[in-house]
Structure formats: C-alpha cells, structure tokens
Design a protein around this motif. Sequence first.
Motif, PDB file in Angstrom:
ATOM      1  N   ILE A   1       0.854  -1.327  -0.009  1.00  0.00           N
ATOM      2  CA  ILE A   1       0.101   0.007  -0.031  1.00  0.00           C
ATOM      3  C   ILE A   1       0.884   1.456   0.019  1.00  0.00           C
ATOM      4  O   ILE A   1       0.558   2.356  -0.536  1.00  0.00           O
ATOM      5  N   ASP A   2       2.151   1.125   0.560  1.00  0.00           N
ATOM      6  CA  ASP A   2       3.285   2.251   0.556  1.00  0.00           C
ATOM      7  C   ASP A   2       3.506   2.519  -0.550  1.00  0.00           C
ATOM      8  O   ASP A   2       3.901   3.679  -0.998  1.00  0.00           O
ATOM      9  N   GLY A   3       3.676   1.498  -1.369  1.00  0.00           N
ATOM     10  CA  GLY A   3       4.625   1.521  -2.607  1.00  0.00           C
ATOM     11  C   GLY A   3       3.612   1.471  -3.771  1.00  0.00           C
ATOM     12  O   GLY A   3       4.114   1.024  -5.048  1.00  0.00           O
ATOM     13  N   MET A   4       2.444   1.826  -3.662  1.00  0.00           N
ATOM     14  CA  MET A   4       1.423   1.462  -4.852  1.00  0.00           C
ATOM     15  C   MET A   4       1.663   2.443  -6.011  1.00  0.00           C
ATOM     16  O   MET A   4       1.817   3.616  -6.091  1.00  0.00           O
ATOM     17  N   PRO A   5       2.005   1.681  -7.110  1.00  0.00           N
ATOM     18  CA  PRO A   5       2.356   2.536  -8.410  1.00  0.00           C
ATOM     19  C   PRO A   5       0.986   2.802  -9.101  1.00  0.00           C
ATOM     20  O   PRO A   5       0.024   2.450  -8.630  1.00  0.00           O
ATOM     21  N   GLU A   6       1.356   4.122  -9.889  1.00  0.00           N
ATOM     22  CA  GLU A   6       0.173   4.604 -10.528  1.00  0.00           C
ATOM     23  C   GLU A   6       0.190   3.820 -11.841  1.00  0.00           C
ATOM     24  O   GLU A   6       0.967   3.501 -12.436  1.00  0.00           O
ATOM     25  N   GLY A   7      -1.247   3.990 -12.274  1.00  0.00           N
ATOM     26  CA  GLY A   7      -1.037   3.450 -13.766  1.00  0.00           C
ATOM     27  C   GLY A   7      -2.446   2.631 -14.207  1.00  0.00           C
ATOM     28  O   GLY A   7      -3.313   2.798 -13.412  1.00  0.00           O
ATOM     29  N   PRO A   8      -2.504   2.229 -15.260  1.00  0.00           N
ATOM     30  CA  PRO A   8      -3.878   1.773 -15.684  1.00  0.00           C
ATOM     31  C   PRO A   8      -4.415   0.437 -14.654  1.00  0.00           C
ATOM     32  O   PRO A   8      -3.485  -0.358 -14.057  1.00  0.00           O
ATOM     33  N   TYR A   9      -5.543   0.224 -14.649  1.00  0.00           N
ATOM     34  CA  TYR A   9      -6.141  -1.041 -13.949  1.00  0.00           C
ATOM     35  C   TYR A   9      -6.162  -2.297 -14.801  1.00  0.00           C
ATOM     36  O   TYR A   9      -6.739  -3.339 -14.269  1.00  0.00           O
ATOM     37  N   ARG A  10      -5.939  -2.280 -16.095  1.00  0.00           N
ATOM     38  CA  ARG A  10      -6.085  -3.460 -16.942  1.00  0.00           C
ATOM     39  C   ARG A  10      -5.190  -3.376 -18.007  1.00  0.00           C
ATOM     40  O   ARG A  10      -4.677  -2.179 -18.600  1.00  0.00           O
ATOM     41  N   ALA A  11      -4.637  -4.542 -18.385  1.00  0.00           N
ATOM     42  CA  ALA A  11      -3.701  -4.656 -19.382  1.00  0.00           C
ATOM     43  C   ALA A  11      -4.430  -4.011 -20.671  1.00  0.00           C
ATOM     44  O   ALA A  11      -5.726  -4.188 -20.846  1.00  0.00           O
ATOM     45  N   ARG A  12      -3.576  -3.592 -21.639  1.00  0.00           N
ATOM     46  CA  ARG A  12      -4.377  -3.227 -23.045  1.00  0.00           C
ATOM     47  C   ARG A  12      -3.821  -4.197 -23.899  1.00  0.00           C
ATOM     48  O   ARG A  12      -2.832  -4.395 -24.563  1.00  0.00           O
ATOM     49  N   VAL A  13      -5.091  -5.368 -24.045  1.00  0.00           N
ATOM     50  CA  VAL A  13      -4.641  -6.070 -25.303  1.00  0.00           C
ATOM     51  C   VAL A  13      -5.934  -6.284 -26.200  1.00  0.00           C
ATOM     52  O   VAL A  13      -6.749  -7.133 -25.686  1.00  0.00           O
ATOM     53  N   PRO A  14      -5.894  -5.610 -27.070  1.00  0.00           N
ATOM     54  CA  PRO A  14      -7.273  -5.507 -27.786  1.00  0.00           C
ATOM     55  C   PRO A  14      -7.654  -7.198 -28.150  1.00  0.00           C
ATOM     56  O   PRO A  14      -6.880  -7.886 -28.417  1.00  0.00           O
ATOM     57  N   GLY A  15      -8.965  -7.186 -27.849  1.00  0.00           N
ATOM     58  CA  GLY A  15      -9.440  -8.604 -28.235  1.00  0.00           C
ATOM     59  C   GLY A  15      -9.403  -9.574 -27.462  1.00  0.00           C
ATOM     60  O   GLY A  15     -10.015 -10.563 -27.449  1.00  0.00           O
ATOM     61  N   VAL A  16      -8.731  -9.325 -26.457  1.00  0.00           N
ATOM     62  CA  VAL A  16      -8.535 -10.563 -25.303  1.00  0.00           C
ATOM     63  C   VAL A  16      -9.082  -9.937 -23.812  1.00  0.00           C
ATOM     64  O   VAL A  16      -9.728 -10.528 -23.171  1.00  0.00           O
ATOM     65  N   VAL A  17      -8.421  -8.560 -23.582  1.00  0.00           N
ATOM     66  CA  VAL A  17      -8.795  -8.076 -22.219  1.00  0.00           C
ATOM     67  C   VAL A  17      -9.754  -6.875 -22.597  1.00  0.00           C
ATOM     68  O   VAL A  17      -9.680  -6.344 -23.423  1.00  0.00           O
ATOM     69  N   LEU A  18     -10.843  -6.967 -21.739  1.00  0.00           N
ATOM     70  CA  LEU A  18     -12.039  -5.927 -22.058  1.00  0.00           C
ATOM     71  C   LEU A  18     -11.303  -4.563 -21.952  1.00  0.00           C
ATOM     72  O   LEU A  18     -10.663  -4.201 -21.103  1.00  0.00           O
ATOM     73  N   PRO A  19     -11.679  -3.661 -22.843  1.00  0.00           N
ATOM     74  CA  PRO A  19     -11.272  -2.394 -22.667  1.00  0.00           C
ATOM     75  C   PRO A  19     -11.730  -1.733 -21.565  1.00  0.00           C
ATOM     76  O   PRO A  19     -12.898  -2.095 -20.901  1.00  0.00           O
ATOM     77  N   PRO A  20     -11.257  -0.399 -21.043  1.00  0.00           N
ATOM     78  CA  PRO A  20     -11.989   0.141 -20.008  1.00  0.00           C
ATOM     79  C   PRO A  20     -13.153   0.620 -20.138  1.00  0.00           C
ATOM     80  O   PRO A  20     -13.261   0.892 -21.218  1.00  0.00           O
ATOM     81  N   LYS A  21     -14.037   0.660 -19.116  1.00  0.00           N
ATOM     82  CA  LYS A  21     -15.489   0.883 -19.371  1.00  0.00           C
ATOM     83  C   LYS A  21     -15.435   2.345 -20.044  1.00  0.00           C
ATOM     84  O   LYS A  21     -16.515   2.576 -20.792  1.00  0.00           O
ATOM     85  N   GLU A  22     -14.802   3.255 -19.522  1.00  0.00           N
ATOM     86  CA  GLU A  22     -14.878   4.588 -19.841  1.00  0.00           C
ATOM     87  C   GLU A  22     -14.799   4.856 -21.460  1.00  0.00           C
ATOM     88  O   GLU A  22     -15.368   5.494 -22.180  1.00  0.00           O
ATOM     89  N   ASP A  23     -13.645   3.741 -22.009  1.00  0.00           N
ATOM     90  CA  ASP A  23     -13.613   4.051 -23.460  1.00  0.00           C
ATOM     91  C   ASP A  23     -14.581   3.265 -24.194  1.00  0.00           C
ATOM     92  O   ASP A  23     -15.010   3.648 -25.421  1.00  0.00           O
ATOM     93  N   VAL A  24     -15.165   2.250 -23.629  1.00  0.00           N
ATOM     94  CA  VAL A  24     -16.266   1.588 -24.339  1.00  0.00           C
ATOM     95  C   VAL A  24     -17.471   2.701 -24.499  1.00  0.00           C
ATOM     96  O   VAL A  24     -18.240   2.340 -25.470  1.00  0.00           O
ATOM     97  N   LEU A  25     -17.683   3.499 -23.698  1.00  0.00           N
ATOM     98  CA  LEU A  25     -18.884   4.452 -23.663  1.00  0.00           C
ATOM     99  C   LEU A  25     -18.690   5.719 -24.861  1.00  0.00           C
ATOM    100  O   LEU A  25     -19.389   6.052 -25.392  1.00  0.00           O
ATOM    101  N   HIS A  26     -17.247   5.631 -25.149  1.00  0.00           N
ATOM    102  CA  HIS A  26     -16.836   6.750 -26.083  1.00  0.00           C
ATOM    103  C   HIS A  26     -16.129   6.450 -27.260  1.00  0.00           C
ATOM    104  O   HIS A  26     -15.981   7.395 -28.222  1.00  0.00           O
ATOM    105  N   LYS A  27     -15.427   5.313 -27.286  1.00  0.00           N
ATOM    106  CA  LYS A  27     -14.825   4.917 -28.522  1.00  0.00           C
ATOM    107  C   LYS A  27     -15.265   3.861 -29.503  1.00  0.00           C
ATOM    108  O   LYS A  27     -15.836   2.706 -28.564  1.00  0.00           O
ATOM    109  N   MET A  28     -15.279   3.967 -30.738  1.00  0.00           N
ATOM    110  CA  MET A  28     -16.103   3.012 -31.597  1.00  0.00           C
ATOM    111  C   MET A  28     -15.393   1.541 -31.339  1.00  0.00           C
ATOM    112  O   MET A  28     -15.928   0.594 -31.020  1.00  0.00           O
ATOM    113  N   GLU A  29     -13.998   1.551 -31.477  1.00  0.00           N
ATOM    114  CA  GLU A  29     -13.222   0.261 -31.631  1.00  0.00           C
ATOM    115  C   GLU A  29     -13.469  -0.526 -30.209  1.00  0.00           C
ATOM    116  O   GLU A  29     -13.627  -1.667 -30.075  1.00  0.00           O
ATOM    117  N   SER A  30     -13.310   0.245 -29.093  1.00  0.00           N
ATOM    118  CA  SER A  30     -13.386  -0.090 -27.651  1.00  0.00           C
ATOM    119  C   SER A  30     -14.726  -0.977 -27.627  1.00  0.00           C
ATOM    120  O   SER A  30     -14.911  -2.101 -27.018  1.00  0.00           O
TER     121      SER A  30
END
Lengths: 389, 171
Positions: A274-303
């Motif tokens: 908890i002290d050394g928690m890095p910043e960054g995305p909460y999901r890997a970006r692997v199109p077609g395998v890992v679900l895209p972040p919900k924010e993108d799904v609402l605004h981006k066509m590909e996602s």
Amino acid sequence: MATETMHINMGPQHPSTHGVLRVELDVDGETVVRARPVIGYLHTGIEKTMESKLYYKAIPCTDRMDYLNPMGNNLGYSLAIEKLMGIEVPDRVKWVRVILAELTRLNSHIVWLGTHALDLGAMSMLLYTFRERESILDVYEACSGQRMMSSYIRIGGLAHDIPRDFDKVVKRILDEFPDKLQDYEALLTDNEIFINRTKGVAVISAEEAINLSLTGPMLRGCGVNYDVRKAEPYSGYENFDFDIPLGKNGDAYDRYLIRLAEMRQSLRIVRQAIDGMPEGPYRARVPGVVLPPKEDVLHKMESMIFHFKIITEGFKAPQGAVYQAIESPKGELGFYISSDGSNKPNRVRVRPPAFINLGSLPSLVEGRLFSDVVCAIGSIDIILGEVDR
Amino acid sequence: MREKVSKFLHSNFGDWIISEETFRDQQSIFIKPEALSPICRSLLEDETLGIRFLSDITSVDWLGHAREKDGRFEVVYNLYSLKYKYRFFLKVHLPADNPQIDSLTPLWEGANWMEREVWDMMGITFIGHPDLTRILNPEDMEGHPLRRDYSLTWEQPQFTWNKDRPPEIKG
C-alpha cells in the motif's frame, strides 16, 4: 472380556466437520482403528461448468470453490489464463492483487482460528474473529460491491479501479489488526486447555507429509520450506519482503502458530504494497483479449466493438496446456488449463489444496484418541466447497 | 534443470519416451503408459534431481480433436522438485476403450485420492489401486461426468424433463 470395534458415523451434519464432511470411524474403546472420510456432498461439477463457458465467463465459478478465499481463486484463474495468452499486466494491478490476496489470507485464517477454537471449546474466539472479519469484507465490498463472491480480479487486470478511499480502509485494518492478533494470542497461545488439546495431536512427519502431497501450513508445520510465493513467485511477490514461518513438530499446535505468524507476515506485505502502490492503468491493453476500460467503451467505437466481441464470442486461446499455482491460505492452489485452440477451455482442472490435505486425515487420526478427531479435522483447515467443487 | 530432467529420462528410458514439448516455459514429456511406474520410481529414488513431490494427477479428454489419434485420454502427472524448485509434467495418452494405467499409490500415498477422483470423473482405471471407488459422485452413478460426451445438463437420477434427451446449453 470380549470386545469389538464400534462403527461411528460422524457427520455429514456434525457441527465440527466444517460443512458437510462425513467420517466413518471404527473405534476400539477410545482409540480410532480406521477412519474413512466420505466427501462429495457439495459436489456441483464446477470444473465441468467452467469447461462449458468462455474463458472470461468462468471467473464467477472460481469464487464459489473456496468461499473464504474468493480473491485468491480469482487471482489463480486469471493468472493461469494470462499465462496461456501471454499477457503481462501493469504493476498497479499486481500490487492491488497482492494486497487483496493477502487480505483474503487474513480473512481465511481468522475464520479458521475462530472455528477451530470453537471446536476445541473456546466459544468467545468465534465472536471476536467474526467481528474483525467484517473490516476485511468491507474492503471487498468497497472494491467490488460484493462482500463474499467478489469476482473482482479479472483476466488482464481488475473489474474496475480501486475505490478512492481504498488506502484509508486498508490502513485502518493495518493499524487495528496487530492488537487484535495479540488479543487472540493472549487467549490461546498459553492457554493450558488449548495446549492440551492441540500439542502432540494430529502429528505428521515431514517425510509423510511430502509423501501425502500436503501443502500449505500442513507441510510447513513439519518444517518443510515450501511456499509458492517464494518458490515460484507470481504477481510480483518477489518485490516484497516477508518470511515463511516454519514449525518443528508437525502437530496441530504448530499449525496454529504458523497461521498466526502468517497473518503477521500478510500484514507486512500489505503495508509494503500500500505504501509503494504504483500509478497506472488497472487493466492491461490487449485488444480482443482483455476487456477495454469501461470509460472507453462508452466513448470509442473500437473499444465498444472489442467489448462486444469478447463478451459474445470470447477469444481464441493458443493450443497448449498451462499450470499456474498460487499459495492459497490452505496450500498450493493450482489451475491446469488445457486449451484445444477454441474459445472455451478443453479442460480446467483445479488442484484443490483442501481436498488433497483432507486425504491425510486417516494418517492423522488412526491409532490415536477418538476425541482428537475433531482437532485433526480443524487443524487441516478444510473448506468443503473446495474439497467437493 | 530442464536439460537435466530431459537427459535423465532420455538416457535411462529412451525407448519409452515419445516426445517432449515446452509451452509457456513449462516442460511436458509424453511417455508410453507402461513406462510410468518405472520412470516415477527411478525419479523418486534419484538423489540428483530431488523429485519427491507429486503435486497433482489429472486427466484430459481429447474426444473430437486432432490429438485423439494418439489416444483419447491424456493423464497428466504434475511432479515437483522441492530441492530445485522445478516443476514438470509427465503425460500419458490412453486409448478410448478400457483406458488403464498403473497406480502410483505404492510410491506416493497422496496419489490415492487424486486417482480416485480421476477414475470417478473421467473413468480411467488405475491398476493396483487399493480402493478405487467413486469419491465425489454417488456410488450408484452411471458414467463419468468429465468426459466430453457426457452432457453438462444430464442429471442423475433423471428427472422427467430430461428423461429422453438432455437440453442443449450454449455457453
């Protein structure tokens, strides 16, 4: 005087069998001659169910196996699929997963402590440990909205980012827990009744333990240093500093001491994470395998397209088989996933630590006193949901 | 460690080894069914490798897949060296009719329940097992539920709604 052995059927509704375990016992006076655990009362065919689902959709099944270790089961399955697909997750995800897995270990161990002490006659322990457990369930609820069946850890990341007050909630646990552990120890560690009921009971030697394929506190209780977190580090465990508590005598008392020591080590890991928690995305970006972040799904066509495709037809995994082990509170929890190249697994095998540890029950109780059977079952730490799957 | 295991098996049991593959950094060695028991015995006795821990036994059904030609059932032995922290897999293909293989219970007591589960769920017979009975399913059950041709929705005892034909379920 002629004597004969008596056949006793213990369970499946006996209060000390932690669910629906039945043990057939042959006793000669006070000595157990033969013990045969009978299981399967909770068998729901989880492995078969998982084989019929897309990779993504099998995650809720994993929660329901070891219901005291939901995050650990999610983690094991997700890591196995990530290995199969060759996905590398961001550091932030790893750190959050470690925190949750260790909190889950705390959750499992304190429930074990309460129920084990209850079996041995110390009723008040159960009330204390369930009170503390609430604070951990609050973390689950804050993250996933669910208190028990969280399904929060997903393939390639997390269901969504951690809540804003995550730090605060976890730190409160870190501050409160050491005192609570001290209270438990004050009640049990030097308690003469507890020592009499557990010391020298359900003893197993290191040689036997390895022969029986035992893992977790059962194995470490006899001094064998095997912890998957150190032996085959996963999810960034190599970055944290912690010790593996070991026992000497392999009896129920040593297992108790180990589990208490493990809780302290878990707190240590959580504090570092908890002290050394890095910043960054909460999901890997692997199109077609890992679900895209919900924010993108609402605004981006590909996602949105990828989201739709993953949910409806899933992704195809390469042909091959992977095995991923994690250290669950009970021992080595492994997922063996055999893929035939389609979008569903050909075989999902869960190596259930509680099932394999329970197989040692006859060796623990045969030739010993009948009254120690309850202590032996308790010290194995079984969860029937996982034993039967 | 990978080369060591590979060399050990090839030099002592060359005739019994069919193939070897590495997927995602995990070593699997395919062997002939009759070789299992001698190979495991010598692995257990060998001090240099330190393979003393049988982590798991499981099975895979390849019905309807290209790999079925090697034998429909695959039994997977998950072995681990506590000394060198190394894991590898021994895999055996068995035919569809009457699949059977030697039991490992004389070597590892822990194999007892694992083999019972494989028998119960997949129907593979382990020769020499002391108590090969159903473990998760009821005694009077027919069939082995983890086989690919066993329908997911088939219930025993059969209820009237699926008495003739189990309903199709799409994942």
